[in-house]
Design a protein around this motif. Structure first.
Motif, PDB file in Angstrom:
ATOM      1  N   ASN A 499       4.434  -1.676  -2.024  1.00 15.43           N
ATOM      2  CA  ASN A 499       4.569  -1.713  -0.416  1.00 15.43           C
ATOM      3  C   ASN A 499       5.841  -1.607   0.191  1.00 15.43           C
ATOM      4  O   ASN A 499       6.758  -0.872   1.300  1.00 15.43           O
ATOM      5  CB  ASN A 499       3.671  -1.425   0.530  1.00 15.43           C
ATOM      6  CG  ASN A 499       2.110  -0.731   0.153  1.00 15.43           C
ATOM      7  OD1 ASN A 499       2.356   0.075  -0.395  1.00 15.43           O
ATOM      8  ND2 ASN A 499       0.863  -1.215   0.048  1.00 15.43           N
ATOM      9  N   TYR A 503       8.548   1.103   1.158  1.00 16.21           N
ATOM     10  CA  TYR A 503       8.475   1.322   3.065  1.00 16.21           C
ATOM     11  C   TYR A 503       9.276   0.289   3.408  1.00 16.21           C
ATOM     12  O   TYR A 503       9.695   0.030   4.371  1.00 16.21           O
ATOM     13  CB  TYR A 503       7.230   0.797   4.078  1.00 16.21           C
ATOM     14  CG  TYR A 503       5.784   1.378   3.265  1.00 16.21           C
ATOM     15  CD1 TYR A 503       5.920   3.115   4.083  1.00 16.21           C
ATOM     16  CD2 TYR A 503       4.838   1.197   3.180  1.00 16.21           C
ATOM     17  CE1 TYR A 503       5.087   3.725   3.462  1.00 16.21           C
ATOM     18  CE2 TYR A 503       3.522   2.460   2.205  1.00 16.21           C
ATOM     19  CZ  TYR A 503       3.854   3.121   2.742  1.00 16.21           C
ATOM     20  OH  TYR A 503       2.829   4.241   2.384  1.00 16.21           O
ATOM     21  N   ASP A 527       9.715  -8.049   3.932  1.00 14.32           N
ATOM     22  CA  ASP A 527      10.131  -7.494   3.541  1.00 14.32           C
ATOM     23  C   ASP A 527      11.452  -6.817   4.723  1.00 14.32           C
ATOM     24  O   ASP A 527      10.932  -7.405   5.432  1.00 14.32           O
ATOM     25  CB  ASP A 527       9.663  -5.874   2.833  1.00 14.32           C
ATOM     26  CG  ASP A 527       9.073  -4.972   3.558  1.00 14.32           C
ATOM     27  OD1 ASP A 527       9.200  -4.550   4.397  1.00 14.32           O
ATOM     28  OD2 ASP A 527       7.271  -5.228   3.997  1.00 14.32           O
ATOM     29  N   ARG A 546      -3.480   5.627   6.895  1.00 10.83           N
ATOM     30  CA  ARG A 546      -2.460   5.993   6.441  1.00 10.83           C
ATOM     31  C   ARG A 546      -1.726   6.294   7.986  1.00 10.83           C
ATOM     32  O   ARG A 546      -1.703   6.594   9.104  1.00 10.83           O
ATOM     33  CB  ARG A 546      -2.086   6.878   5.673  1.00 10.83           C
ATOM     34  CG  ARG A 546      -2.584   7.398   3.846  1.00 10.83           C
ATOM     35  CD  ARG A 546      -1.585   7.977   3.484  1.00 10.83           C
ATOM     36  NE  ARG A 546      -0.406   7.782   3.252  1.00 10.83           N
ATOM     37  CZ  ARG A 546       0.776   7.807   3.036  1.00 10.83           C
ATOM     38  NH1 ARG A 546       0.797   8.974   3.167  1.00 10.83           N
ATOM     39  NH2 ARG A 546       1.929   7.437   2.568  1.00 10.83           N
ATOM     40  N   VAL A 547       0.093   5.196   7.675  1.00 11.39           N
ATOM     41  CA  VAL A 547       0.493   5.263   9.115  1.00 11.39           C
ATOM     42  C   VAL A 547       1.095   6.769   9.140  1.00 11.39           C
ATOM     43  O   VAL A 547       1.534   7.372   8.041  1.00 11.39           O
ATOM     44  CB  VAL A 547       1.693   4.259   9.372  1.00 11.39           C
ATOM     45  CG1 VAL A 547       2.471   4.405  10.588  1.00 11.39           C
ATOM     46  CG2 VAL A 547       1.377   2.846   9.875  1.00 11.39           C
ATOM     47  N   HIS A 558      -1.578   7.056  -0.713  1.00  8.70           N
ATOM     48  CA  HIS A 558      -3.720   7.453  -0.278  1.00  8.70           C
ATOM     49  C   HIS A 558      -3.760   7.304   0.281  1.00  8.70           C
ATOM     50  O   HIS A 558      -4.976   7.071   1.211  1.00  8.70           O
ATOM     51  CB  HIS A 558      -4.059   7.541  -1.664  1.00  8.70           C
ATOM     52  CG  HIS A 558      -2.861   8.468  -2.599  1.00  8.70           C
ATOM     53  ND1 HIS A 558      -2.410   6.915  -3.519  1.00  8.70           N
ATOM     54  CD2 HIS A 558      -2.359   9.495  -3.092  1.00  8.70           C
ATOM     55  CE1 HIS A 558      -1.768   7.936  -4.843  1.00  8.70           C
ATOM     56  NE2 HIS A 558      -1.704   8.660  -4.514  1.00  8.70           N
ATOM     57  N   LEU A 562      -3.092  -0.950   0.700  1.00 10.24           N
ATOM     58  CA  LEU A 562      -3.723  -2.358   0.939  1.00 10.24           C
ATOM     59  C   LEU A 562      -5.247  -2.410   1.155  1.00 10.24           C
ATOM     60  O   LEU A 562      -6.001  -3.595   1.075  1.00 10.24           O
ATOM     61  CB  LEU A 562      -3.465  -1.797   2.351  1.00 10.24           C
ATOM     62  CG  LEU A 562      -1.673  -2.111   2.816  1.00 10.24           C
ATOM     63  CD1 LEU A 562      -1.068  -2.015   3.711  1.00 10.24           C
ATOM     64  CD2 LEU A 562      -1.333  -3.484   1.749  1.00 10.24           C
TER      65      LEU A 562
HETATM   66  P1  ADP Z   1      -0.492   4.003   0.541  1.00 14.66           P
HETATM   67  O1  ADP Z   1      -0.680   4.746   0.129  1.00 14.66           O
HETATM   68  O2  ADP Z   1      -0.180   5.144   1.998  1.00 14.66           O
HETATM   69  O3  ADP Z   1       0.555   3.147   0.510  1.00 14.66           O
HETATM   70  P2  ADP Z   1      -1.631   1.314   1.616  1.00 14.66           P
HETATM   71  O4  ADP Z   1      -2.828   0.742   1.753  1.00 14.66           O
HETATM   72  O5  ADP Z   1      -1.104   0.928   0.714  1.00 14.66           O
HETATM   73  O6  ADP Z   1      -1.869   3.242   1.520  1.00 14.66           O
HETATM   74  O7  ADP Z   1      -0.619   1.169   3.236  1.00 14.66           O
HETATM   75  C1  ADP Z   1      -1.409   2.075   4.462  1.00 14.66           C
HETATM   76  C2  ADP Z   1      -0.660   2.015   5.122  1.00 14.66           C
HETATM   77  O8  ADP Z   1       0.047   0.758   5.664  1.00 14.66           O
HETATM   78  C3  ADP Z   1       0.763   2.827   4.205  1.00 14.66           C
HETATM   79  O9  ADP Z   1       0.643   4.661   4.632  1.00 14.66           O
HETATM   80  C4  ADP Z   1       2.543   2.148   5.292  1.00 14.66           C
HETATM   81  O10 ADP Z   1       1.698   3.795   6.843  1.00 14.66           O
HETATM   82  C5  ADP Z   1       1.573   0.775   5.626  1.00 14.66           C
HETATM   83  N1  ADP Z   1       2.489  -0.234   5.428  1.00 14.66           N
HETATM   84  C6  ADP Z   1       2.145  -0.604   3.826  1.00 14.66           C
HETATM   85  N2  ADP Z   1       3.151  -1.765   3.315  1.00 14.66           N
HETATM   86  C7  ADP Z   1       3.834  -1.358   4.330  1.00 14.66           C
HETATM   87  C8  ADP Z   1       5.191  -2.353   4.421  1.00 14.66           C
HETATM   88  N3  ADP Z   1       5.484  -3.222   3.614  1.00 14.66           N
HETATM   89  N4  ADP Z   1       5.960  -1.739   5.403  1.00 14.66           N
HETATM   90  C9  ADP Z   1       5.212  -1.593   6.308  1.00 14.66           C
HETATM   91  N5  ADP Z   1       4.370  -0.346   6.126  1.00 14.66           N
HETATM   92  C10 ADP Z   1       3.179  -0.430   5.224  1.00 14.66           C
END
Ligand code: ADP
Length: 605
Positions: A499, A503, A527, A546-547, A558, A562
């Motif tokens: 991630n 991101y 990061d 998801r954002v 997906h 997290l």
């Molecule tokens: P995805 O498969 O969408 O990455 P995650 O569960 O890993 O699913 O992450 C959920 C959401 O958290 C992501 O859609 C993203 O928007 C946000 N996110 C995760 N890690 C970061 C990061 N390091 N910086 C910014 N946003 C993050």
């Protein structure tokens, strides 16, 4: 009957009183008369004895003083008077008509005395008083006799006795009336006791006439006994009913407390549709305070048309016990909430008691369902795109016309990348499914943390370089050991590192660092990427969250990475914290308990 008896007693007792009074009076009269005769007799004897015998004795042809003195007395009790010689012969005597002078004893008297003379020839007993004559011829004695009092009722006292008798006879009816009057309330009381006894199914026993007052007292005592026993019974009943009332109240309060603690909101409506019971949970669910709902018809408080329509169907007394209905709706009073409302008719013993309504917050389920649907669409899309790409490149490779080795290598690389993406998705899905089924159990071992972190860093480096991102490692060599499941923990760590790279922006940095505290170790993935808002930060560990992507660059994902990382950290009794600022990067930190230092020879993986 009772009154007649009292009257008879009074008459008898009054006659007895009169007889007693008359007897006493007669006795007194008799004593007085005897005393009077004695005084008179002795007095007369003394005064006459002082005279010379020559004066007392009659001269020839003339009456003596004795005769003339005594003849002149008007005393009905006077019997006789005589002067008697030493030889007992009477020298002179006078006697009342019908009286005979009794013979005297032939002796010389030294002093005055008196004696009783038996009736003998006289009709009545006589009291004789005698004494020696004082003159020189003292051998003569003077005797005077008086009739003893006859003891008969003196007729001259008759009016007095009549007066007493009259007074007694007048008093008797008066006393009778007074007693009768005084007895009347007692009789009434007796009757009342009898009536009360009959009313309490405790017949008061009848008493014979002689026992009336005692009977009344007995009745009263029994009535009092019975009444106090009844009072005791009633007190016990009252204590028992108070106890059962308290028990019922306790039970009802307990039941209410239980109902109030339920996570669902409850409403009970009577058959007319008025609310008779509501728990406090309905306020956060419907946005209406309980006070506004209680004792109000549905129209007064319910703004939601779906709920109103359902409750309208349950109004009335003819509901079937089995009739139940559930709806799902968004309450107008609480935006963003989704509710399930289940109505159940309350019936029993051929009676309709109203309707029970259970309100349940279905927001999470609704969002999960929505997310699930989105996810299916998303996964389908995620699988379809690489499959399309793989299909396309596969066709290209199969095309015999393409001999350029560079094109072939590129096609194979693309196919490999797409396969990797699909494998990652499928792996994540498998892990989530294992986690939710409870089959993902960590097998924890003592692990040297710096080795684990270095491995993860090595694996991520190629991906970071491909995106032109610098990946730093700040981990001390002598970092404390931790107790983790190595494979599971690597999934969590990889998700965070992926991630941080995904991101991020080209030219950015990612740092994997570890710090040791007194009792725990903190692993931080820092990061310089796009960051996120505080609202999104609160929700990123939710499943499928998801954002929303706004920029040109579509990163794909997906919403499981997290969620999985957080669950794995929690399975290791650790904590995942997130610091982030939109546009200024993020820090994801894992806090783990340190393991105590191992004794020499301990196994470390
Ligand atoms: P995805 O498969 O969408 O990455 P995650 O569960 O890993 O699913 O992450 C959920 C959401 O958290 C992501 O859609 C993203 O928007 C946000 N996110 C995760 N890690 C970061 C990061 N390091 N910086 C910014 N946003 C993050």
């Amino acid at each position: 009957m009772k009154n007649n008896r009292i009257g008879l007693i009074l008459v008898v007792s009054s006659l007895a009183v009169i007889a007693l009074v008359v007897t006493l009076l007669l006795k007194r009269q008799h004593t007085e008369q005897a005393e009077q005769v004695r005084v008179q007799g002795l007095g007369t004897v003394r005064s006459l004895a002082a005279l010379p015998a020559s004066v007392l004795l009659p001269a020839p042809g003339q009456p003596g003083v004795l005769a003339s003195l005594l003849a002149g007395r008007d005393n009905p009790d006077f019997a006789y008077a005589a002067i008697t010689g030493e030889d007992g012969r009477n020298l002179a005597e006078v006697a009342s008509p019908g009286a005979i002078v009794p013979p005297a004893a032939p002796l010389a008297l030294a002093s005055f005395d008196e004696r009783s003379v038996a009736p003998g020839q006289n009709a009545r007993a006589i009291r004789e008083f005698r004494g020696p004559l004082a003159s020189a011829d003292a051998r003569l004695q003077l005797r005077i006799g008086y009739f003893a009092p006859h003891g008969l009722l003196d007729l001259k006292d008759l009016p007095f006795y009549a007066l007493i008798a009259l007074a007694v006879f007048l008093l008797v009816p008066l006393i009778y009336i007074v007693i009768k009057r005084e007895m009347a309330p007692l009789a009434a009381l007796g009757e009342q006791l009898k009536t009360l006894g009959a009313a309490q199914a405790q017949p008061v026993q009848e008493f014979d006439a002689g026992q009336d007052v005692r009977g009344l007292a007995g009745k009263l005592n029994r009535y009092l006994d019975h009444t106090s026993a009844r009072i005791r019974e009633l007190e016990q009943d009252s204590i028992a009913s108070m106890a059962s009332g308290r028990l019922l109240e306790y039970g009802s309060n307990k039941m209410q407390a239980v109902l109030q603690c339920l996570p669902d909101g409850l409403l009970v409506l009577d058959p007319a549709g008025e609310v008779t019971f509501a728990t406090g949970k309905i306020e956060p669910l419907l946005g209406v305070p309980v006070a506004e709902v209680l004792s109000q018809p549905v129209e007064a408080w319910c703004r939601d048309p779906e709920l109103r329509a359902m409750l309208a169907r349950f109004r009335g007394a003819g509901q079937d016990a089995r009739s139940q209905m559930t709806i799902e709706f968004n309450p107008l009073g609480v935006p963003g909430k989704r509710l399930w409302a289940t109505a159940q008719a309350l019936t029993g013993h051929s009676m309709a008691y109203g309707t029970l309504v259970v309100l349940r917050d279905a927001t999470r389920e609704h969002l999960a369902r929505q997310a699930g649907n989105d996810f299916v669409a998303h996964v389908a899309h995620e699988l379809k795109s690489p499959l399309n790409v793989i299909g396309m490149y596969g066709e290209m490779l199969a095309d015999v016309g393409i001999d350029d080795p560079a094109v072939r290598v590129e096609a194979i690389n693309v196919i490999q990348d797409e396969v990797e993406r699909m494998v990652s998705l499928v792996n994540n899905l498998l892990n989530v499914s294992k986690l939710e089924m409870g089959s993902m159990r960590p097998e924890r071992h003592r692990v040297k943390l710096d080795d684990l972190l270095r491995d993860a860093w090595q694996q991520a480096r190629s991906r970071a370089e491909a995106k032109n991102i610098r990946l730093d490692l700040q981990v001390a060599r002598d970092l404390a050991a931790v107790s983790v499941d190595k494979d599971m923990f690597r999934i969590a760590l990889n998700n965070l590192l992926n991630n941080a790279i995904k991101y991020n922006t080209a030219g950015g940095t990612v740092t994997l660092a570890a710090e040791e505290g007194d009792s725990d170790v903190t692993i931080a993935v820092r990061d310089s990427g796009i960051g996120m808002t505080p609202e999104d930060r609160e929700r990123v560990t939710e499943k499928f969250f998801r954002v929303r992507e706004t920029g040109d660059e579509q990163r794909g994902g997906h919403g499981l990475g997290l969620y999985l990382s957080n669950q794995i950290v929690e399975l290791h009794h650790g904590r995942l914290t997130i610091e982030s600022e939109l546009g200024h990067g993020s820090v994801f930190s894992i806090h783990l308990k340190k393991m105590p230092a191992l004794a020499e020879g301990g196994q470390v993986l």
